[in-house]
Structures are given as C-alpha cells and as structure tokens.
Design a protein around this motif. Structure first.
Motif, PDB file in Angstrom:
ATOM      1  N   GLY A 157      11.416  -8.831   7.230  1.00  0.00           N
ATOM      2  CA  GLY A 157      12.521  -7.729   6.157  1.00  0.00           C
ATOM      3  C   GLY A 157      11.895  -6.366   6.431  1.00  0.00           C
ATOM      4  O   GLY A 157      12.359  -6.046   6.251  1.00  0.00           O
ATOM      5  N   GLU A 158      10.930  -6.320   6.292  1.00  0.00           N
ATOM      6  CA  GLU A 158      10.555  -4.496   6.255  1.00  0.00           C
ATOM      7  C   GLU A 158      10.990  -3.418   7.341  1.00  0.00           C
ATOM      8  O   GLU A 158      11.353  -4.593   8.439  1.00  0.00           O
ATOM      9  CB  GLU A 158       9.072  -4.273   6.162  1.00  0.00           C
ATOM     10  CG  GLU A 158       8.161  -5.018   4.803  1.00  0.00           C
ATOM     11  CD  GLU A 158       8.251  -4.333   3.766  1.00  0.00           C
ATOM     12  OE1 GLU A 158       8.961  -3.400   3.563  1.00  0.00           O
ATOM     13  OE2 GLU A 158       8.042  -4.848   2.806  1.00  0.00           O
ATOM     14  N   LEU A 159      11.600  -2.185   6.897  1.00  0.00           N
ATOM     15  CA  LEU A 159      12.053  -1.882   8.290  1.00  0.00           C
ATOM     16  C   LEU A 159      13.422  -2.669   8.332  1.00  0.00           C
ATOM     17  O   LEU A 159      14.360  -1.653   9.311  1.00  0.00           O
ATOM     18  CB  LEU A 159      10.876  -1.000   8.925  1.00  0.00           C
ATOM     19  CG  LEU A 159      10.475  -0.661   8.059  1.00  0.00           C
ATOM     20  CD1 LEU A 159       9.090   0.388   9.427  1.00  0.00           C
ATOM     21  CD2 LEU A 159      11.173   0.953   8.176  1.00  0.00           C
ATOM     22  N   MET A 160      13.733  -3.469   8.318  1.00  0.00           N
ATOM     23  CA  MET A 160      14.880  -3.862   7.970  1.00  0.00           C
ATOM     24  C   MET A 160      16.290  -3.103   8.353  1.00  0.00           C
ATOM     25  O   MET A 160      17.457  -3.528   9.900  1.00  0.00           O
ATOM     26  CB  MET A 160      15.713  -5.570   7.612  1.00  0.00           C
ATOM     27  CG  MET A 160      16.420  -5.990   8.033  1.00  0.00           C
ATOM     28  SD  MET A 160      15.861  -6.884  10.125  1.00  0.00           S
ATOM     29  CE  MET A 160      14.845  -8.381   9.287  1.00  0.00           C
TER      30      MET A 160
ATOM     31  N   VAL B 290       0.194  11.618   5.593  1.00  0.00           N
ATOM     32  CA  VAL B 290       1.286  12.232   3.883  1.00  0.00           C
ATOM     33  C   VAL B 290       1.911  13.568   4.332  1.00  0.00           C
ATOM     34  O   VAL B 290       2.637  13.652   4.259  1.00  0.00           O
ATOM     35  CB  VAL B 290      -0.261  11.470   3.306  1.00  0.00           C
ATOM     36  CG1 VAL B 290       0.520  12.498   1.858  1.00  0.00           C
ATOM     37  CG2 VAL B 290      -0.399  10.525   3.331  1.00  0.00           C
ATOM     38  N   PRO B 291       0.908  14.761   4.857  1.00  0.00           N
ATOM     39  CA  PRO B 291       1.391  16.043   4.348  1.00  0.00           C
ATOM     40  C   PRO B 291       1.790  16.453   6.097  1.00  0.00           C
ATOM     41  O   PRO B 291       3.082  17.657   5.502  1.00  0.00           O
ATOM     42  CB  PRO B 291      -0.234  16.901   4.607  1.00  0.00           C
ATOM     43  CG  PRO B 291      -1.014  16.033   4.961  1.00  0.00           C
ATOM     44  CD  PRO B 291      -0.194  14.556   5.301  1.00  0.00           C
ATOM     45  N   TYR B 292       1.752  16.007   6.955  1.00  0.00           N
ATOM     46  CA  TYR B 292       3.033  16.742   8.265  1.00  0.00           C
ATOM     47  C   TYR B 292       3.975  15.657   8.236  1.00  0.00           C
ATOM     48  O   TYR B 292       4.745  15.810   9.874  1.00  0.00           O
ATOM     49  CB  TYR B 292       1.988  17.159   9.392  1.00  0.00           C
ATOM     50  CG  TYR B 292       0.872  17.223   8.101  1.00  0.00           C
ATOM     51  CD1 TYR B 292       0.820  19.380   7.933  1.00  0.00           C
ATOM     52  CD2 TYR B 292      -0.519  17.707   8.598  1.00  0.00           C
ATOM     53  CE1 TYR B 292       0.042  19.688   7.674  1.00  0.00           C
ATOM     54  CE2 TYR B 292      -1.756  18.399   7.872  1.00  0.00           C
ATOM     55  CZ  TYR B 292      -1.038  19.903   8.061  1.00  0.00           C
ATOM     56  OH  TYR B 292      -2.071  20.662   7.093  1.00  0.00           O
ATOM     57  N   ASN B 293       3.867  14.317   7.434  1.00  0.00           N
ATOM     58  CA  ASN B 293       5.006  13.115   8.466  1.00  0.00           C
ATOM     59  C   ASN B 293       5.212  13.593   9.659  1.00  0.00           C
ATOM     60  O   ASN B 293       5.683  13.340  10.416  1.00  0.00           O
ATOM     61  CB  ASN B 293       5.748  14.118   7.915  1.00  0.00           C
ATOM     62  CG  ASN B 293       6.660  13.839   6.816  1.00  0.00           C
ATOM     63  OD1 ASN B 293       6.048  12.755   5.909  1.00  0.00           O
ATOM     64  ND2 ASN B 293       7.597  14.553   5.848  1.00  0.00           N
TER      65      ASN B 293
ATOM     66  N   TYR C 259       0.960  -1.488  -0.192  1.00  0.00           N
ATOM     67  CA  TYR C 259       0.152  -0.596  -0.021  1.00  0.00           C
ATOM     68  C   TYR C 259       1.058   1.393   0.063  1.00  0.00           C
ATOM     69  O   TYR C 259       2.122   1.502   0.658  1.00  0.00           O
ATOM     70  CB  TYR C 259      -1.083  -0.004   1.387  1.00  0.00           C
ATOM     71  CG  TYR C 259      -1.925  -0.798   1.417  1.00  0.00           C
ATOM     72  CD1 TYR C 259      -3.589  -0.370   0.399  1.00  0.00           C
ATOM     73  CD2 TYR C 259      -2.343  -1.671   1.459  1.00  0.00           C
ATOM     74  CE1 TYR C 259      -5.078  -0.916   0.285  1.00  0.00           C
ATOM     75  CE2 TYR C 259      -3.202  -2.729   1.501  1.00  0.00           C
ATOM     76  CZ  TYR C 259      -4.677  -2.557   1.041  1.00  0.00           C
ATOM     77  OH  TYR C 259      -5.402  -3.596   0.205  1.00  0.00           O
ATOM     78  N   LYS C 260      -0.072   2.474  -0.284  1.00  0.00           N
ATOM     79  CA  LYS C 260       1.310   3.127  -0.731  1.00  0.00           C
ATOM     80  C   LYS C 260       0.969   4.356   0.506  1.00  0.00           C
ATOM     81  O   LYS C 260       1.967   4.099   1.146  1.00  0.00           O
ATOM     82  CB  LYS C 260       0.208   4.379  -1.411  1.00  0.00           C
ATOM     83  CG  LYS C 260       0.790   6.270  -1.577  1.00  0.00           C
ATOM     84  CD  LYS C 260      -0.395   7.497  -2.627  1.00  0.00           C
ATOM     85  CE  LYS C 260       0.998   8.421  -2.565  1.00  0.00           C
ATOM     86  NZ  LYS C 260       0.200   9.369  -3.245  1.00  0.00           N
ATOM     87  N   GLU C 261       0.010   4.310   1.679  1.00  0.00           N
ATOM     88  CA  GLU C 261       0.378   3.886   2.964  1.00  0.00           C
ATOM     89  C   GLU C 261       1.038   3.852   3.753  1.00  0.00           C
ATOM     90  O   GLU C 261       1.882   4.353   4.780  1.00  0.00           O
ATOM     91  CB  GLU C 261      -1.104   3.607   3.500  1.00  0.00           C
ATOM     92  CG  GLU C 261      -1.774   4.944   3.334  1.00  0.00           C
ATOM     93  CD  GLU C 261      -3.075   4.090   2.429  1.00  0.00           C
ATOM     94  OE1 GLU C 261      -3.903   4.705   1.537  1.00  0.00           O
ATOM     95  OE2 GLU C 261      -2.279   3.443   1.322  1.00  0.00           O
ATOM     96  N   TRP C 262       1.680   2.628   2.903  1.00  0.00           N
ATOM     97  CA  TRP C 262       3.002   2.216   4.221  1.00  0.00           C
ATOM     98  C   TRP C 262       4.103   2.940   3.724  1.00  0.00           C
ATOM     99  O   TRP C 262       4.992   2.670   4.308  1.00  0.00           O
ATOM    100  CB  TRP C 262       3.395   0.139   3.900  1.00  0.00           C
ATOM    101  CG  TRP C 262       3.977  -0.588   4.526  1.00  0.00           C
ATOM    102  CD1 TRP C 262       5.590  -0.236   3.758  1.00  0.00           C
ATOM    103  CD2 TRP C 262       4.388  -0.748   5.247  1.00  0.00           C
ATOM    104  NE1 TRP C 262       6.221  -1.289   4.292  1.00  0.00           N
ATOM    105  CE2 TRP C 262       5.795  -1.287   5.478  1.00  0.00           C
ATOM    106  CE3 TRP C 262       3.487  -0.489   7.043  1.00  0.00           C
ATOM    107  CZ2 TRP C 262       6.421  -2.141   6.894  1.00  0.00           C
ATOM    108  CZ3 TRP C 262       4.681  -1.097   7.882  1.00  0.00           C
ATOM    109  CH2 TRP C 262       5.871  -1.037   7.919  1.00  0.00           C
ATOM    110  N   LYS C 263       3.985   2.989   2.954  1.00  0.00           N
ATOM    111  CA  LYS C 263       5.075   3.341   1.972  1.00  0.00           C
ATOM    112  C   LYS C 263       5.812   4.994   2.589  1.00  0.00           C
ATOM    113  O   LYS C 263       6.444   5.769   3.155  1.00  0.00           O
ATOM    114  CB  LYS C 263       5.277   4.518   0.576  1.00  0.00           C
ATOM    115  CG  LYS C 263       4.723   2.816   0.072  1.00  0.00           C
ATOM    116  CD  LYS C 263       5.859   1.336  -0.064  1.00  0.00           C
ATOM    117  CE  LYS C 263       6.352   0.035  -0.994  1.00  0.00           C
ATOM    118  NZ  LYS C 263       6.802  -1.251  -0.620  1.00  0.00           N
TER     119      LYS C 263
ATOM    120  N   CYS D 211       6.635   3.732   6.850  1.00  0.00           N
ATOM    121  CA  CYS D 211       7.808   3.680   6.028  1.00  0.00           C
ATOM    122  C   CYS D 211       9.302   5.987   6.452  1.00  0.00           C
ATOM    123  O   CYS D 211      10.081   5.070   7.763  1.00  0.00           O
ATOM    124  CB  CYS D 211       8.433   3.191   5.468  1.00  0.00           C
ATOM    125  SG  CYS D 211       8.289   1.526   5.200  1.00  0.00           S
ATOM    126  N   ASN D 212       8.558   5.938   5.847  1.00  0.00           N
ATOM    127  CA  ASN D 212       9.264   8.070   5.694  1.00  0.00           C
ATOM    128  C   ASN D 212       9.766   8.133   7.228  1.00  0.00           C
ATOM    129  O   ASN D 212      10.375   8.829   7.661  1.00  0.00           O
ATOM    130  CB  ASN D 212       9.029   8.184   4.339  1.00  0.00           C
ATOM    131  CG  ASN D 212       9.564   7.806   3.024  1.00  0.00           C
ATOM    132  OD1 ASN D 212      10.347   6.663   3.082  1.00  0.00           O
ATOM    133  ND2 ASN D 212       8.911   8.039   1.808  1.00  0.00           N
TER     134      ASN D 212
END
Length: 408
Positions: free
Chosen positions: A371-374, A217-220, A162-166, A169-170
């Motif tokens: 393994g995500e964010l490993m 999304v907009p405010y991190n 999902y885009k939300e997951w990306k 992660c950021n």
C-alpha cells in the motif's frame, strides 16, 4: 525693680511665640504644596515614559503554548489515513477526560461534531491536558494512549519505517510523469516498474548508506547504482544489451512482439556522458541509462525487461501477471534464470536493512502489496495490458525508430 523688668520681658516674648507658630504653619503649607507639585510632576513623567506600565510576567506554560502552535502549523498532516489515526486518538483522550470531567469532554465532542475538524478537538484537548498535567493517574493513562497511537503509526513492514524510506518517497514523486509515460507505452503497470526501483534503492539504505545521504537527502536524486548496474534501477550492461536484442530477434523466447520495437528510439544518445575511458560508457544503451536527472530510459528498459519475462512465460502457458515476487526474482537474477513452470522459487540476492534480512523477490512482493505509494502508483487489476490493445490505442509517428516525446 527686678519684678517690673520681668513683667516687661514676659510681655515682649508673648508676641514672638505667636508669630513663631504662624511662621511654622506657613512653611508647613508651603512644603506640602511643593510636595504635591513634585508628586504631580512625577505622575506626569511616569505617564510620559510609561514607568507605571505593567511589564507582565512570562506564563509558566509558555513553552507548551509554543509547542502546540508548532504542532498544528501548515505542515500538519491531513491525509485520510492520518485523519483516521488522529480521530481514534481524540476519542480515546475524550473518553479519558470524561472519567474526571464529563462536562468538558462533552463540550469537546460538541465542538468536533459542529466543525467536523479533528484538529479543533485536539486543540481543545491540549488545553484540557495542560490543566491535568499534575494529575498522576490521568497523565499515566494519557501516556498509554499516546504510546498506542505512536505504535499504530508504524508500518508492519520494517523498511517503511526508516527515515530513508520517507526521503525516497518524496524523491520518486518527481519521476511519476516518466514512469507513467513508460507504463502507457509498454502496457506494464507502473507499480511493477516502481517495484523494481524500490528493490534496488532499498538495498542502499544499508550497503550504500553514505551514498544515500549524499545524493537522495540533500539533492533529491535517486542513486545511480553503477556498482551493480546502470541507471536508478541497476540494470547490468549485458542485460541492457540483451533487452534491446530481444526487441528485434523474433526467434528469441523473450521476443514480446513487433509493437515494442517502436517503443525505443535507437537514435537517442547522450555523448556528454562519455567523459572517461570505460568502454561500456560508449554504448548508446548505457548512455541512455546513465543520463542524470532524467530516468526515463531506466524505467523504459525495466518495463521491457518485465514484459519480456511475461512473453516468455506466456508462450509456455503461464502468466506472471499476479506474481510480483517471481518478476522481482527474475529481474534480479536475469534471463538465464527464467524457466517457466507451475511452482517457481522466489529469491534473488539477499541483503539486510537494519537487522532484517530480505531477498530481492521477497522485498518486491512486500512493497507491491504494502500500500506504500499507492496514491502515486496504484495497484490495478491488469499488470500487463495485452499487446493487441496497445497497438490499437498507442499512436506512434510514421518513422519506425521514433517514439513520442514523453521523456521530458
């Protein structure tokens, strides 16, 4: 008499014809010289005003060239996983090209071997593919290769696509220092802490999608899950207060040891958060969890929670060190569901992300081993550092209630 007059007239007219041709020749030369002068003037003016410059034509493939330039801009991913995928796709494309033009395929492989840069080979392939754009058989096979590469870039875990997951992660990268600080102090593996954060936040992808779009999304920012609990890890009020009591009540089955009392600065408070009439917000505990922009205490209470479950099970002869699914289940259900035994059940609240249904414990298990964010929160061989080791390595100030300044 008439004959004489005719002769005289004829004699007079002959010189006139002669002069007439001379006059014509003269004017012809004059006109030619004038035209030549005008031509010279025209050439001079054309040179001065660049009328003769070739304005050029727009190449039919101009858009393709722009797309390729954008494709390999500074944002082009170069991590090891992406490199491996690109290299595999490059070899497949070169193999396809070799079926038709082995000479060009060899030159691309030679360039890759010389440079060691897969993007060099990919750029050369883009140029070759442009020449092959009207070859139907080639394009059909190329499309199949590209489709396979696209499918290979997807995760086996649907929530990670999902885009939300990306976006998540950021955002969580900015909390790495706070999470690592909590991990060092409490001896709880950072990945276990993040596991609980992931469980709470992924539920927002569907149930609070608008909140996610508004805050993440907009405010991190991570969502403060006040509808379920407090802080970014969604700890309930009663749970947070019991976590604190378990740090001091030695008779509690969840008492983890004297050491952990020193991990919490009980004097920390944030009175600026008390801006409403909700009684719970007046608790110092809740104020810590609600502190916006600084999620240190959310992670600290999460680590305490997990550590206290581990202490409870250890006293009964079991360990939760390698059972992230059980830790996730207990985190979601609370202290009352902690009943140490050999084959505990995995579960917790159920929710949907997309068209897939998850339990909290099951999702925690998937993330922990995904393994995500490993690269930020690695999987280690010691989910819980022994308390005695922490007592030897972690140095606190002299006053018991104070902790090192690690939240900032």
């Amino acid at each position: 008499m008439e004959n004489q007059d005719s002769t005289i007239q004829t004699n007079v007219q002959k010189p006139k014809r002669k002069y007439k041709w001379l006059r014509r020749g003269y004017f012809t030369v004059i006109h030619l010289l004038a035209l030549f002068a005008l031509a010279l003037i025209g050439v001079a003016l054309a040179a001065k005003f660049k009328w003769t410059n070739d304005s050029g034509n727009v190449d039919l493939n101009s858009r393709y060239f722009s797309q390729m330039a954008d494709k390999y801009n500074q944002g082009f991913q170069t991590d090891s996983l992406t490199f491996a995928k690109q290299e595999r796709q490059m070899y497949q494309n070169v193999g396809l090209l070799a079926k038709y033009y082995p000479h060009n395929a060899k030159m691309i492989l030679d360039a890759f071997e010389y440079s060691g840069d897969v993007t060099v080979a990919l750029r050369m392939l883009d140029a070759a593919n442009l020449r092959m754009k009207n070859h139907k058989g080639y394009q059909r096979e190329l499309h199949r290769i590209e489709k396979q590469a696209e499918e290979a870039s997807l995760s086996i875990y649907p929530w990670a696509n999902y885009k939300e997951w990306k976006e998540f992660c950021n955002v969580v990268k900015s909390d790495r220092a706070a999470i690592d600080s909590v991990s060092r102090i409490t001896g709880v593996e950072s990945r276990l802490i993040v596991m609980c954060l992931v469980g709470e936040q992924i539920r927002m992808f569907n149930s609070s999608r608008e909140q996610f779009k508004k805050y993440v999304v907009p405010y991190n920012r991570l969502i403060l899950t006040t509808n379920r609990g407090y802080g970014v890890t969604g700890i309930l009020q009663n749970t947070a207060l019991k976590i604190e009591r378990n740090l001091y009540e030695k008779w509690s089955p969840f008492y983890p040891g004297d050491y952990y009392q020193r991990c919490l600065n009980v004097k920390d408070s944030f009175p600026e958060l008390v801006n409403d009439t909700i009684e719970a917000h007046k608790h110092l505990t809740i104020q810590r969890l609600m502190k916006g922009g600084d999620h240190f205490y959310s992670y600290l209470y999460t680590a305490f929670f997990l550590r206290q479950f581990q202490a409870h099970w250890e006293k009964e002869g079991y360990t939760l060190a390698y059972r992230p699914e059980i830790l996730g289940t207990l985190y979601n259900l609370g202290f009352q569901k902690s009943k140490p035994k050999k084959n505990p059940a995995v579960g917790g609240s159920t929710f949907k992300v997309g068209d897939k249904e998850y339990t909290f414990g099951g999702l925690c298990y998937e993330f922990y081993y995904s393994g995500e964010l490993m690269n930020l929160f690695p999987l280690t061989s010691r989910p819980f550092i022994p308390t005695k080791e922490l007592e030897r390595t972690i140095v606190f100030p002299e006053k018991k209630e104070e902790v090192p300044t690690v939240a900032g």
